[in-house]
Scaffold this active site. Structure first.
Site, PDB file in Angstrom:
ATOM      1  N   ARG A 129      30.212  49.059  58.427  1.00 16.71           N
ATOM      2  CA  ARG A 129      28.876  49.201  57.822  1.00 16.71           C
ATOM      3  C   ARG A 129      27.844  49.722  58.825  1.00 16.71           C
ATOM      4  O   ARG A 129      26.933  50.461  58.445  1.00 16.71           O
ATOM      5  CB  ARG A 129      28.417  47.871  57.231  1.00 16.71           C
ATOM      6  CG  ARG A 129      29.038  47.628  55.872  1.00 16.71           C
ATOM      7  CD  ARG A 129      28.457  46.437  55.166  1.00 16.71           C
ATOM      8  NE  ARG A 129      28.891  46.433  53.773  1.00 16.71           N
ATOM      9  CZ  ARG A 129      28.879  45.367  52.991  1.00 16.71           C
ATOM     10  NH1 ARG A 129      28.454  44.219  53.463  1.00 16.71           N
ATOM     11  NH2 ARG A 129      29.282  45.460  51.731  1.00 16.71           N
ATOM     12  N   LYS A 184      41.827  39.638  37.818  1.00 13.32           N
ATOM     13  CA  LYS A 184      41.307  39.281  36.486  1.00 13.32           C
ATOM     14  C   LYS A 184      40.855  40.504  35.711  1.00 13.32           C
ATOM     15  O   LYS A 184      39.965  41.228  36.145  1.00 13.32           O
ATOM     16  CB  LYS A 184      40.140  38.303  36.641  1.00 13.32           C
ATOM     17  CG  LYS A 184      40.561  36.937  37.133  1.00 13.32           C
ATOM     18  CD  LYS A 184      39.396  35.977  37.109  1.00 13.32           C
ATOM     19  CE  LYS A 184      39.881  34.571  37.431  1.00 13.32           C
ATOM     20  NZ  LYS A 184      38.770  33.616  37.455  1.00 13.32           N
ATOM     21  N   GLY A 197      37.144  45.721  48.530  1.00 13.35           N
ATOM     22  CA  GLY A 197      37.534  45.185  49.844  1.00 13.35           C
ATOM     23  C   GLY A 197      39.010  45.290  50.163  1.00 13.35           C
ATOM     24  O   GLY A 197      39.398  45.760  51.228  1.00 13.35           O
ATOM     25  N   GLY A 227      29.891  44.855  45.251  1.00  9.58           N
ATOM     26  CA  GLY A 227      29.231  44.613  43.965  1.00  9.58           C
ATOM     27  C   GLY A 227      28.461  45.806  43.430  1.00  9.58           C
ATOM     28  O   GLY A 227      28.519  46.111  42.234  1.00  9.58           O
TER      29      GLY A 227
END
Length: 391
Positions: free
Chosen positions: A35, A195, A350, A373
């Site tokens: 980052r 999920k 990730g 996100g």
């Protein structure tokens, strides 16, 4: 949205630069500087223009309290080394800092201590944003990965200063547009995860735009079971039949191919011996941990006939090399097409980024997003508060 790259008159201007320097720390040491590395071009650009840079960022979730272990000190040291430029870390209470005081520092880069030490940041407080804005002449957001948060230093601040996007944010939005609006077809999405319910909105948003959606990982187990096969003790999500039906009927309506594994690699547990199985051969005490060779071949054929690809989520339990073959084969195939300049590739999430990092292949993809996100919400078609604030 105006980019800071278009500005040429920043001499002597105080630029408030919002970055996401939320890097993983262990015992005060940075374990992954990705980052930081990604935002260096913006800092260098502003230095070249002889502006004074006031960096705002956060690390971790201090929830409005001062937590020593979440100081930006290790990050200050890392950026200093990389830029060969002195940086002043300002630990004084932000409300006591005034614009003219910033001229007392000789350093061209000032780093304000963790912005989330102040509860007003996450409340998107107007007075806090107004005070932050009072310290500079222009505002630059180069923190795409925070732009799904309506926080004071991301959103509200833009109401009080001329506001611009940073170079990294421009790259991120440019890459995402290539897979959501300015698409070169055929376009394929390979999507995994544990999920299906957390990815349903992404899948639904992409079905209307994409030619193929390949579902892998534990999410695929629900599709395999839905098609009448026994999945043994494989990881699956309960009560998602209606979601699976929704995906399948919507994909038919929009003429998008939904692909799931046709063979798999199983074992009795996460460290067990891998066995290749057809879908009708899975035993009750076995778990699916990777895609099988036929599925790998099918996915590689799809990649061969694709011009644009989005990959989010590995194909199996890649942490164990015995079950990393599917993910590695996908990565290698995309890299091969990239090197031939026959595909535009975007990777996010990730686990997928960790996988291609472990293969030293980050540079072989067109764009690798570390935004988490914000990346996923953009793919869902949501409006990101930090981006709206710049428009």
């Amino acid at each position: 949205m105006q980019s800071v790259s278009k500005l040429t008159n920043l001499q002597g201007k105080k630029v408030i630069l919002r970055l996401d320097l939320n890097v993983p720390l262990e015992n005060g040491k940075i374990t992954d500087t990705t980052r930081i590395d990604k935002v260096l071009p913006t800092i260098k650009f502003l230095l070249k223009q002889n502006s004074k840079i006031i960096i705002l960022s956060h690390v971790g979730r201090p929830k409005g309290k001062v937590i020593k272990d979440l100081s930006l000190k290790p990050i200050q040291k890392d950026i200093e080394k990389k830029l060969n430029e002195k940086i002043k870390l300002i630990e004084k209470n932000i409300y006591e800092i005034k614009k003219d005081m910033l001229d007392n520092f000789n350093e061209k880069i000032l780093l304000i201590e963790n912005i989330r030490f102040y509860p007003d940041e996450e409340k998107n407080d107007t007075n806090f944003a107004k005070h932050l804005a009072s310290l500079g002449d222009i505002y630059v957001n180069d923190a795409f990965s925070c732009s799904h948060r309506a926080h004071a230093s991301v959103c509200e601040i833009s109401k009080f200063l001329p506001s611009f996007s940073g170079l990294q944010l421009d790259l991120e939005i440019g890459a995402l547009k290539k897979i959501t609006s300015n698409i070169t077809k055929p376009v394929t999405c390979i999507i995994g995860g544990s999920k299906i319910s957390t990815k349903i909105n992404i899948i639904k948003n992409l079905i209307s735009k994409f030619d193929n959606i390949v579902i892998v990982g534990a999410m695929a187990n629900n599709l395999i079971e839905h098609n009448g096969y026994n999945i043994g003790k494989s990881l699956k999500e309960e009560n998602v039949n209606s979601i699976v039906n929704e995906i399948l009927s919507y994909s038919k309506e929009k003429n998008c191919n939904i692909i799931f594994p046709e063979d798999v690699i199983v074992a009795n547990d996460l460290n067990g011996q891998p066995k290749i199985k057809e879908l009708n051969q899975i035993k009750l005490d076995e778990m699916i941990l990777d895609i099988g060779p036929k599925t790998v071949e099918s996915i590689c054929n799809i990649i061969d006939n694709t011009n644009t690809i989005l990959w989010n989520g590995p194909a199996g339990y890649f942490e164990n090399p015995n079950f990393a073959n599917g993910s590695t084969a996908i990565a290698k195939k995309i890299v091969e097409k990239n090197k031939e300049d026959k595909i535009y590739s975007v990777v996010g999430g990730g686990d997928t980024v960790s996988l291609i990092n472990s293969l030293n292949a980050v540079k072989d993809f067109n764009f690798v997003s570390t935004a988490g996100g914000a990346f996923l919400e953009y793919l869902e078609g949501k409006e990101l508060p930090g981006i709206s604030a710049l428009n």
